[in-house]
Design an enzyme around this catalytic site. Structure first.
Site, short mmCIF file in Angstrom:
data_model
loop_
_atom_site.label_atom_id
_atom_site.label_comp_id
_atom_site.label_asym_id
_atom_site.label_seq_id
_atom_site.Cartn_x
_atom_site.Cartn_y
_atom_site.Cartn_z
N GLU A 175 4.39 -15.56 0.22
CA GLU A 175 5.82 -16.03 0.19
C GLU A 175 6.51 -15.01 0.94
OE1 GLU A 175 9.23 -15.68 -2.97
OE2 GLU A 175 7.10 -15.32 -3.66
N GLN B 148 -1.22 4.06 4.02
CA GLN B 148 -1.01 3.06 4.96
C GLN B 148 -1.72 3.23 6.30
OE1 GLN B 148 3.24 2.44 5.17
NE2 GLN B 148 3.31 1.85 2.90
N VAL C 125 0.91 -1.26 0.18
CA VAL C 125 -0.03 0.10 0.28
C VAL C 125 0.87 1.28 0.09
CG1 VAL C 125 -1.92 1.45 1.17
CG2 VAL C 125 -1.98 -1.16 1.16
#
Length: 465
Positions: free
Chosen positions: A286, A259, A254
């Site tokens: 991941e 954020q 973001v």
């Protein structure tokens, strides 16, 4: 990219002053983090404004030389402006003078292009013009694809009791696939390099990569209003034998001004919806950073809390843990979910086993109410699980030793390895290692307990809204 060379008066030009001969100092250089400022701007009026939003990169030093320093410049200042409209960048570079102090003169243009590549604009006027010429860029990217649903898919993403009543009416998520992925990602990759520690760009030539973009809708009936990109996620779709697909979230970001407003959670929820609606095998992440893992677990715990097929198993484990003095004989294997529950969660919610076990610990915490009464039992469960994961089952095993043996052949290549059962030195080493392991284990358990408590408190607060 512009440069300003601020020349200073030459003291030697004064004939009354004598020339002095001496040795120049070795250039100590300046760290990139100390002389570079990066700002994210949405209009040409914000360029040069002290009120512009300043980006704080994870580390600029690793883009410059081996030691992270810039050499050959006196009083160097670099100000970089990045457009949130077209994602182009312009670097304003100023310094008093340049000289080779023994380390050469850093090629600033090449170093900055390692970050911004073709997005770096040479001239300031050209950069300012792009606010108008590229004002429709985001709209052009999403104009040919349909928006994805932000709401739950098939009732599996949550429940009304957990609805935080987020205002998502102005948000849309679009999935970009195929050739447009490369064009879009090439403009966004500087944010990945600057803001995600240890990140590497994805291979945009691989057609299995997809980009999900979160945008704020344009204001209706305003001609100068255009969609505003808030964040994006890169997802890899790969085959799982024999007949299914898996989704793996490779990168998610973001943009800094947006954020801590729930937008990252919105993106994750959309990815959950896609995984469920397309009936993929599961959705994995991941190497998630701690902040991402926190949001991910918070969302998944809410989904699991109202997922009927696991409630009986959860209630059964909670009831056993509430037995008196159970903490003295508890083992992590007794407290985990049954395999049938693991499979039900994967099939219906697309949560993989590892993530489910993380969430299961939070569900147990919520079930052991009041938690203060069962805290010792619960901590034992967490400690046992972490010890098994980190230290392993062989932590109490005997050590191995290597000793030289006399030989008529190559002495350096002659040795014997054996297990030591009673060696004093090995026992001391094992005692020291065991002490270190216990301290590390205690720290890991403390951190995990804090994280579980924080997530449980947030889930409880959402449940009672």
């Amino acid at each position: 990219m512009g440069t300003k060379h601020q020349s200073s008066s030459d003291p030697i030009s004064d004939p009354k002053k004598k020339r002095r001969v001496g040795f120049s100092k070795i250039d100590a250089g300046v760290e990139a983090n100390e002389c570079i400022k990066i700002y994210l701007v949405s209009s040409k009026e914000e360029v040069g404004s002290p009120d512009s939003f300043c980006i704080k990169p994870v580390d600029l030093n690793h883009f410059f030389e081996e030691d992270g320093k810039i050499y050959g410049y006196q009083n160097l200042k670099i100000t970089i402006w990045v457009s949130s409209i077209s994602f182009h960048a312009y670097a304003d570079i100023s310094f008093e003078s340049t000289s080779d102090g023994g380390k050469g003169i850093t090629d600033l243009k090449a170093a900055l292009q390692n970050v911004f590549a073709e997005n770096l604009v040479e001239k300031k006027d050209e950069f300012l013009d792009k606010f108008s010429s590229d004002r429709r860029y985001v709209k052009s990217v999403i104009s040919t694809v349909a928006a994805l649903k932000l709401t739950a898919a098939n009732g599996h993403n949550g429940d009304s009791k957990f609805d935080p009543k987020e205002d998502t009416a102005d948000l849309e998520v679009f999935r970009i696939v195929g050739e447009p992925v490369g064009h879009l990602y090439s403009r966004l990759v500087p944010f990945i390099l600057l803001l995600i520690d240890g990140s590497n760009p994805i291979d945009v030539t691989d057609p299995r990569w997809e980009i999900y973009v979160l945008v704020e809708k344009a204001i209706a009936h305003q001609e100068d209003s255009h969609p505003n990109l808030l964040g994006f996620a890169a997802v890899y779709r790969f085959y799982r034998y024999p007949d299914s697909m898996r989704l793996r979230l490779g990168q998610i970001l973001v943009l800094p001004p947006y954020q801590r407003k729930g937008y990252g959670g919105s993106l994750l929820k959309v990815l959950n919806n896609v995984a469920v609606s397309e009936d993929v095998y599961d959705l994995t992440v991941e190497e998630p950073e701690d902040s991402l893992q926190h949001v991910r677990t918070l969302i998944d715990v809410q989904r699991l809390f109202v997922f009927g097929p696991i409630q009986a198993a959860l209630n059964s484990v909670v009831a056993r843990l509430k037995q008196e003095n159970f903490s003295k004989k508890v083992h992590s294997c007794q407290c985990g979910p049954p395999l049938s529950a693991v499979e039900d969660v994967r099939k219906s919610l697309k949560i993989n086993r590892r993530q489910f076990l993380q969430c299961w610990e939070v569900l147990l915490y919520l079930g052991l109410d009041p938690i203060e009464k069962y805290l010792e039992t619960y901590r034992t469960i967490v400690s046992s699980r972490i010890k098994a994961d980190v230290i392993g089952k062989d932590s109490e095993g005997v050590g191995k030793r290597v000793i030289d043996v006399p030989t008529e052949y190559d002495q350096e290549a002659s040795f014997v390895m054996y297990k030591s059962l009673n060696g004093d030195a090995t026992n001391r080493e094992m005692a020291e290692n065991r002490s270190n392991q216990e301290e590390q284990l205690r720290q890991l358990v403390d951190e995990r307990m804090k994280e579980i408590k924080l997530i449980a408190e947030k889930v409880s607060s959402l449940k009672h809204r």
